[in-house]
Motif scaffolding. Structure first.
Motif, PDB file in Angstrom:
ATOM      1  N   MET A 185       0.849  -1.189   0.000  1.00  0.00           N
ATOM      2  CA  MET A 185       0.000   0.000   0.000  1.00  0.00           C
ATOM      3  C   MET A 185       0.887   1.241   0.000  1.00  0.00           C
ATOM      4  N   LEU A 186       1.033   1.834  -1.170  1.00  0.00           N
ATOM      5  CA  LEU A 186       1.782   3.072  -1.325  1.00  0.00           C
ATOM      6  C   LEU A 186       0.789   4.227  -1.273  1.00  0.00           C
ATOM      7  N   VAL A 187       1.055   5.194  -0.415  1.00  0.00           N
ATOM      8  CA  VAL A 187       0.161   6.344  -0.272  1.00  0.00           C
ATOM      9  C   VAL A 187       0.933   7.610  -0.614  1.00  0.00           C
ATOM     10  N   SER A 188       0.387   8.409  -1.508  1.00  0.00           N
ATOM     11  CA  SER A 188       1.031   9.648  -1.925  1.00  0.00           C
ATOM     12  C   SER A 188       0.637  10.791  -0.989  1.00  0.00           C
ATOM     13  N   VAL A 189       1.644  11.554  -0.566  1.00  0.00           N
ATOM     14  CA  VAL A 189       1.426  12.656   0.386  1.00  0.00           C
ATOM     15  C   VAL A 189       2.177  13.888  -0.090  1.00  0.00           C
ATOM     16  N   ARG A 190       1.764  15.044   0.457  1.00  0.00           N
ATOM     17  CA  ARG A 190       2.370  16.302   0.020  1.00  0.00           C
ATOM     18  C   ARG A 190       2.997  17.102   1.164  1.00  0.00           C
ATOM     19  N   SER A 191       2.898  16.620   2.408  1.00  0.00           N
ATOM     20  CA  SER A 191       3.399  17.398   3.543  1.00  0.00           C
ATOM     21  C   SER A 191       3.834  16.477   4.678  1.00  0.00           C
ATOM     22  N   ALA A 249       1.628   7.117   7.414  1.00  0.00           N
ATOM     23  CA  ALA A 249       2.457   6.114   8.086  1.00  0.00           C
ATOM     24  C   ALA A 249       1.717   5.475   9.252  1.00  0.00           C
ATOM     25  N   ARG A 250       0.988   6.277   9.989  1.00  0.00           N
ATOM     26  CA  ARG A 250       0.255   5.757  11.147  1.00  0.00           C
ATOM     27  C   ARG A 250      -1.044   5.091  10.738  1.00  0.00           C
ATOM     28  N   GLY A 251      -1.458   5.316   9.484  1.00  0.00           N
ATOM     29  CA  GLY A 251      -2.716   4.755   9.017  1.00  0.00           C
ATOM     30  C   GLY A 251      -2.578   3.433   8.288  1.00  0.00           C
ATOM     31  N   GLY A 252      -1.345   2.911   8.219  1.00  0.00           N
ATOM     32  CA  GLY A 252      -1.161   1.599   7.635  1.00  0.00           C
ATOM     33  C   GLY A 252      -0.438   1.552   6.310  1.00  0.00           C
ATOM     34  N   ALA A 253       0.079   2.682   5.822  1.00  0.00           N
ATOM     35  CA  ALA A 253       0.823   2.668   4.564  1.00  0.00           C
ATOM     36  C   ALA A 253       2.097   1.845   4.711  1.00  0.00           C
ATOM     37  N   ASP A 254       2.481   1.171   3.627  1.00  0.00           N
ATOM     38  CA  ASP A 254       3.733   0.416   3.599  1.00  0.00           C
ATOM     39  C   ASP A 254       4.843   1.206   2.908  1.00  0.00           C
ATOM     40  N   PHE A 255       4.447   2.106   2.005  1.00  0.00           N
ATOM     41  CA  PHE A 255       5.363   3.003   1.302  1.00  0.00           C
ATOM     42  C   PHE A 255       4.794   4.411   1.402  1.00  0.00           C
ATOM     43  N   MET A 276     -11.373   1.581  -3.731  1.00  0.00           N
ATOM     44  CA  MET A 276     -11.675   0.350  -3.010  1.00  0.00           C
ATOM     45  C   MET A 276     -12.289  -0.701  -3.927  1.00  0.00           C
ATOM     46  N   ALA A 277     -13.111  -0.264  -4.867  1.00  0.00           N
ATOM     47  CA  ALA A 277     -13.776  -1.202  -5.775  1.00  0.00           C
ATOM     48  C   ALA A 277     -12.793  -1.963  -6.654  1.00  0.00           C
ATOM     49  N   HIS A 278     -11.565  -1.452  -6.784  1.00  0.00           N
ATOM     50  CA  HIS A 278     -10.575  -2.108  -7.621  1.00  0.00           C
ATOM     51  C   HIS A 278      -9.775  -3.172  -6.867  1.00  0.00           C
ATOM     52  N   LEU A 279      -9.981  -3.307  -5.579  1.00  0.00           N
ATOM     53  CA  LEU A 279      -9.153  -4.235  -4.801  1.00  0.00           C
ATOM     54  C   LEU A 279      -9.228  -5.677  -5.293  1.00  0.00           C
ATOM     55  N   PRO A 280     -10.395  -6.203  -5.659  1.00  0.00           N
ATOM     56  CA  PRO A 280     -10.402  -7.585  -6.176  1.00  0.00           C
ATOM     57  C   PRO A 280      -9.519  -7.746  -7.416  1.00  0.00           C
ATOM     58  N   LEU A 281      -9.555  -6.761  -8.330  1.00  0.00           N
ATOM     59  CA  LEU A 281      -8.704  -6.826  -9.514  1.00  0.00           C
ATOM     60  C   LEU A 281      -7.234  -6.735  -9.130  1.00  0.00           C
ATOM     61  N   LEU A 282      -6.916  -5.856  -8.206  1.00  0.00           N
ATOM     62  CA  LEU A 282      -5.530  -5.728  -7.758  1.00  0.00           C
ATOM     63  C   LEU A 282      -5.048  -7.019  -7.111  1.00  0.00           C
ATOM     64  N   ALA A 297      -7.526   3.799   7.021  1.00  0.00           N
ATOM     65  CA  ALA A 297      -7.647   2.612   7.871  1.00  0.00           C
ATOM     66  C   ALA A 297      -8.441   1.509   7.178  1.00  0.00           C
ATOM     67  N   ALA A 298      -9.530   1.899   6.495  1.00  0.00           N
ATOM     68  CA  ALA A 298     -10.357   0.904   5.810  1.00  0.00           C
ATOM     69  C   ALA A 298      -9.590   0.251   4.671  1.00  0.00           C
ATOM     70  N   LEU A 299      -8.848   1.051   3.918  1.00  0.00           N
ATOM     71  CA  LEU A 299      -8.074   0.498   2.810  1.00  0.00           C
ATOM     72  C   LEU A 299      -6.969  -0.410   3.323  1.00  0.00           C
ATOM     73  N   ALA A 300      -6.271   0.034   4.362  1.00  0.00           N
ATOM     74  CA  ALA A 300      -5.199  -0.787   4.938  1.00  0.00           C
ATOM     75  C   ALA A 300      -5.735  -2.112   5.445  1.00  0.00           C
ATOM     76  N   ALA A 301      -6.892  -2.087   6.094  1.00  0.00           N
ATOM     77  CA  ALA A 301      -7.484  -3.323   6.611  1.00  0.00           C
ATOM     78  C   ALA A 301      -7.820  -4.277   5.472  1.00  0.00           C
ATOM     79  N   SER A 302      -8.340  -3.741   4.383  1.00  0.00           N
ATOM     80  CA  SER A 302      -8.705  -4.575   3.245  1.00  0.00           C
ATOM     81  C   SER A 302      -7.477  -5.176   2.568  1.00  0.00           C
ATOM     82  N   LEU A 303      -6.438  -4.364   2.428  1.00  0.00           N
ATOM     83  CA  LEU A 303      -5.236  -4.837   1.744  1.00  0.00           C
ATOM     84  C   LEU A 303      -4.408  -5.789   2.596  1.00  0.00           C
ATOM     85  N   HIS A 304      -4.475  -5.600   3.894  1.00  0.00           N
ATOM     86  CA  HIS A 304      -3.580  -6.349   4.780  1.00  0.00           C
ATOM     87  C   HIS A 304      -4.211  -7.559   5.443  1.00  0.00           C
TER      88      HIS A 304
END
Length: 230
Positions: free
Chosen positions: A1-7, A15-21, A179-185, A214-221
């Motif tokens: 789970m790579l999350v793009s940030v600007r600050s 990082a605290r929400g479950g990102a891996d990158f 989130m709807a793309h998670l099965p394809l991913l 948090a919801a995305l991290a839970a689904s991916l992890h």
């Protein structure tokens, strides 16, 4: 789970929400909009000061393939900020081969990001796989035109993932993923997937939403994800 940030604040939230990158970019300036070098350095320093050792990537900005000198100069500037990976957008066209060759000789770990709005150039990817990059990605430039799955047939994405993995590199997918793309991913099983739109309060230019993270991290992890209804 790579999350793009600007600050700094967004980086800590991710990082605290479950990102891996942690991926550093300015979403208001395009798919690979670059942050000021000083901001990149400040974010890396803040993450390390908080004891966060997650890998960090940063984009150099959206530069055309004919601007090779500018691309290489920006790679050096971003790489000197202490990031683990420098992401460079690769557009289709003959000039891209020259850019890839030059990037492979850089002193920094560069990740080419193939801009896939008009499909993925298999020959270009095959060439990149012969070079010494640590990872390759596919992404889209126009986030309003749909997701990566709208731009590229699933069979082509599967071939991209298989080719990169066979070369021994990490492979990543991004491009207005939701989130709807998670099965394809999960079916394609890239090493990482990049998100911004899916974890913001509204569109990708707004702030990150901790609940969506948090919801995305839970689904991916770990939690099983059911295919989206037709």
């Amino acid at each position: 789970m790579l999350v793009s940030v600007r600050s700094v604040d967004e980086a800590l939230v991710a990082a605290r929400g479950g990102a891996d990158f942690i991926d550093l970019k300015e979403p208001s300036d395009g798919a690979l909009g670059g942050l000021p070098v000083a901001t990149i350095g400040a974010i890396v320093s803040a993450l390390r000061a908080h004891g966060i050792g997650l890998p960090v990537s940063a984009t150099i900005g959206d530069l055309p393939m004919q601007a090779l000198d500018g691309i290489l100069a920006q790679v050096d500037a971003v790489g000197g900020c202490g990031v683990d990976y420098v992401k460079v957008g690769i557009e289709r066209g003959p000039g891209a081969f020259v850019v890839l060759d030059a990037l492979s000789a850089c002193d920094w770990p560069v990740v080419p990001v193939f801009i896939a709005d008009h499909g993925i150039d298999a020959a270009l990817v095959a060439h990149a796989c012969t070079l010494g990059f640590p990872a390759l990605m596919a992404d889209t430039a126009d986030k309003l035109a749909g997701s990566l799955f709208d731009a590229v047939p699933t069979a082509d994405l599967r071939a991209f993932v298989a080719r990169v993995r066979a070369s021994g590199r990490l492979v990543g997918l991004a491009g207005a993923l939701r989130m709807a793309h998670l099965p394809l991913l999960q079916s394609l099983a890239p090493d990482f997937a990049g998100f911004r739109s899916a974890v913001c309060i509204a569109d990708r230019k707004t702030a990150l939403c901790p609940e969506r993270l948090a919801a995305l991290a839970a689904s991916l992890h770990g939690e099983a994800v059911e295919p989206a209804a037709a």
